[in-house]
Design a protein around this motif. Structure first.
Motif, mmCIF file in Angstrom:
data_model
loop_
_atom_site.group_PDB
_atom_site.id
_atom_site.type_symbol
_atom_site.label_atom_id
_atom_site.label_comp_id
_atom_site.label_asym_id
_atom_site.label_seq_id
_atom_site.Cartn_x
_atom_site.Cartn_y
_atom_site.Cartn_z
ATOM 1 N N ILE A 137 2.809 -16.982 -22.252
ATOM 2 C CA ILE A 137 3.266 -18.203 -21.783
ATOM 3 C C ILE A 137 3.206 -18.422 -20.251
ATOM 4 N N LEU A 138 3.457 -17.434 -19.424
ATOM 5 C CA LEU A 138 3.427 -17.419 -18.182
ATOM 6 C C LEU A 138 1.952 -17.843 -17.641
ATOM 7 N N VAL A 139 0.998 -17.061 -18.332
ATOM 8 C CA VAL A 139 -0.212 -17.330 -17.860
ATOM 9 C C VAL A 139 -0.563 -18.756 -18.476
ATOM 10 N N ASN A 140 -0.608 -19.181 -19.640
ATOM 11 C CA ASN A 140 -0.785 -20.730 -19.926
ATOM 12 C C ASN A 140 -0.129 -21.788 -19.122
ATOM 13 N N ASP A 141 1.252 -21.466 -18.738
ATOM 14 C CA ASP A 141 1.881 -22.325 -17.911
ATOM 15 C C ASP A 141 1.200 -22.556 -16.563
ATOM 16 N N TRP A 142 0.758 -21.272 -16.008
ATOM 17 C CA TRP A 142 0.023 -21.225 -14.936
ATOM 18 C C TRP A 142 -1.408 -21.848 -14.694
ATOM 19 N N VAL A 143 -2.079 -21.328 -15.783
ATOM 20 C CA VAL A 143 -3.405 -22.300 -15.800
ATOM 21 C C VAL A 143 -3.115 -23.631 -15.695
ATOM 22 N N ALA A 144 -2.262 -24.266 -16.724
ATOM 23 C CA ALA A 144 -2.072 -25.723 -16.716
ATOM 24 C C ALA A 144 -1.520 -26.244 -15.321
ATOM 25 N N THR A 145 -0.882 -25.683 -14.423
ATOM 26 C CA THR A 145 -0.213 -26.128 -13.438
ATOM 27 C C THR A 145 -1.627 -26.361 -12.200
ATOM 28 N N GLN A 146 -2.613 -25.249 -12.577
ATOM 29 C CA GLN A 146 -3.808 -25.209 -11.664
ATOM 30 C C GLN A 146 -5.010 -26.187 -12.166
ATOM 31 N N GLY A 147 -4.469 -27.238 -13.222
ATOM 32 C CA GLY A 147 -5.549 -27.887 -13.803
ATOM 33 C C GLY A 147 -6.472 -27.555 -14.651
ATOM 34 N N GLY A 148 -6.241 -26.426 -15.318
ATOM 35 C CA GLY A 148 -7.231 -25.846 -16.244
ATOM 36 C C GLY A 148 -6.678 -26.074 -17.581
ATOM 37 N N GLY A 149 -5.685 -26.958 -17.930
ATOM 38 C CA GLY A 149 -5.527 -27.297 -19.400
ATOM 39 C C GLY A 149 -4.337 -26.325 -19.866
ATOM 40 N N SER A 154 -14.169 -26.579 -22.030
ATOM 41 C CA SER A 154 -13.664 -28.227 -21.928
ATOM 42 C C SER A 154 -13.282 -28.216 -20.507
ATOM 43 N N ILE A 155 -14.001 -28.890 -19.789
ATOM 44 C CA ILE A 155 -13.674 -29.195 -18.240
ATOM 45 C C ILE A 155 -13.841 -30.790 -17.591
ATOM 46 N N ARG A 156 -12.734 -30.920 -16.984
ATOM 47 C CA ARG A 156 -12.642 -32.320 -16.503
ATOM 48 C C ARG A 156 -13.893 -32.454 -15.495
ATOM 49 N N SER A 157 -14.457 -33.675 -15.661
ATOM 50 C CA SER A 157 -15.700 -33.658 -14.705
ATOM 51 C C SER A 157 -15.253 -33.604 -13.145
ATOM 52 N N THR A 158 -13.986 -33.808 -12.599
ATOM 53 C CA THR A 158 -13.420 -33.644 -11.320
ATOM 54 C C THR A 158 -13.504 -32.324 -10.964
ATOM 55 N N ASN A 159 -13.357 -31.387 -12.009
ATOM 56 C CA ASN A 159 -13.030 -29.850 -11.713
ATOM 57 C C ASN A 159 -14.394 -29.076 -11.504
ATOM 58 N N LEU A 160 -14.862 -29.378 -10.128
ATOM 59 C CA LEU A 160 -16.331 -28.701 -9.696
ATOM 60 C C LEU A 160 -16.319 -27.173 -9.863
ATOM 61 N N SER A 161 -15.152 -26.641 -9.331
ATOM 62 C CA SER A 161 -15.315 -25.164 -9.351
ATOM 63 C C SER A 161 -15.262 -24.666 -10.623
ATOM 64 N N SER A 162 -14.731 -25.222 -11.621
ATOM 65 C CA SER A 162 -14.757 -24.763 -13.013
ATOM 66 C C SER A 162 -16.033 -25.258 -13.698
ATOM 67 N N ILE A 163 -16.834 -26.167 -13.339
ATOM 68 C CA ILE A 163 -18.114 -26.342 -13.693
ATOM 69 C C ILE A 163 -19.041 -25.244 -12.952
ATOM 70 N N GLU A 207 -9.572 -39.043 -19.946
ATOM 71 C CA GLU A 207 -8.501 -39.147 -19.145
ATOM 72 C C GLU A 207 -8.865 -40.184 -17.925
ATOM 73 N N PRO A 208 -7.756 -40.743 -17.321
ATOM 74 C CA PRO A 208 -8.060 -41.578 -16.483
ATOM 75 C C PRO A 208 -8.586 -40.936 -14.998
ATOM 76 N N GLY A 209 -9.794 -41.557 -14.798
ATOM 77 C CA GLY A 209 -10.574 -41.264 -13.679
ATOM 78 C C GLY A 209 -11.456 -40.176 -13.453
ATOM 79 N N CYS A 210 -11.780 -39.603 -15.167
ATOM 80 C CA CYS A 210 -12.565 -38.659 -15.087
ATOM 81 C C CYS A 210 -13.160 -38.418 -16.782
ATOM 82 N N ASP A 211 -14.184 -37.924 -16.862
ATOM 83 C CA ASP A 211 -14.711 -37.587 -18.137
ATOM 84 C C ASP A 211 -14.346 -36.201 -18.454
ATOM 85 N N THR A 212 -14.654 -35.664 -19.698
ATOM 86 C CA THR A 212 -14.468 -34.296 -20.360
ATOM 87 C C THR A 212 -15.848 -33.924 -20.584
ATOM 88 N N LEU A 213 -16.146 -32.949 -19.880
ATOM 89 C CA LEU A 213 -17.488 -32.186 -20.270
ATOM 90 C C LEU A 213 -17.117 -30.865 -21.049
#
Length: 142
Positions: free
Chosen positions: A9-21, A90-99, A117-123
């Motif tokens: 749960i802690l890892v999932n929550d942290w990943v989410a706060t970092q924009g990772g879903g 599944s990566i937001r198009s604005t998340n260049l480091s994950s791409i 999602e508003p302002g970006c596509d999902t890759l």
């Protein structure tokens, strides 16, 4: 390194706060890399939607952290322990480091969903053991 039980749960929550879903409760396995010096996460992998063909992953890596051990552990989990033929990102198009991370591992772009999602596509990227540079290196292959 592997986050058992409530640490998932802690890892999932942290990943989410970092924009990772964020994966839905009770549907995932998480692996985190904890920094003993800074008392914070270096990175996290959250695996969800596992089938006999693939598993999806949400990823977050702290800027400046070396993710090799975390990624190696995650690849072992997917390709050796689960014996799956592919990993799906599944990566937001604005998340260049994950791409860049997915592409650096050898993943190929498979599809784009526009306007989810508003302002970006999902890759969507897919990675198999044969195309994964790090996995081949860990297995002593070229």
């Amino acid at each position: 390194m592997i986050a058992p039980g409530s640490a998932d749960i802690l890892v999932n929550d942290w990943v989410a706060t970092q924009g990772g879903g964020k994966a839905e409760p009770g549907t995932y396995v998480a692996i985190g890399d904890w920094d003993l010096e800074t008392k914070g996460w270096k990175g996290g992998l959250v695996f969800y939607r596992a089938t006999s063909e693939t598993v999806w992953v949400n990823i977050a890596i702290r800027r400046g952290a070396n993710p090799r051990l975390l990624l190696s552990t995650g690849l072992w989990y997917v390709f050796a322990q689960l014996s799956l033929p592919r990993l799906t990102f599944s990566i937001r198009s604005t998340n260049l480091s994950s791409i860049r991370l997915a592409q650096g591992l050898g993943a190929t772009h498979e599809a784009t969903l526009h306007g989810i999602e508003p302002g970006c596509d999902t890759l969507f990227y897919q990675l198999s053991p044969d195309q994964c540079n790090l996995w081949r290196k860990l297995r002593g292959q070229r």
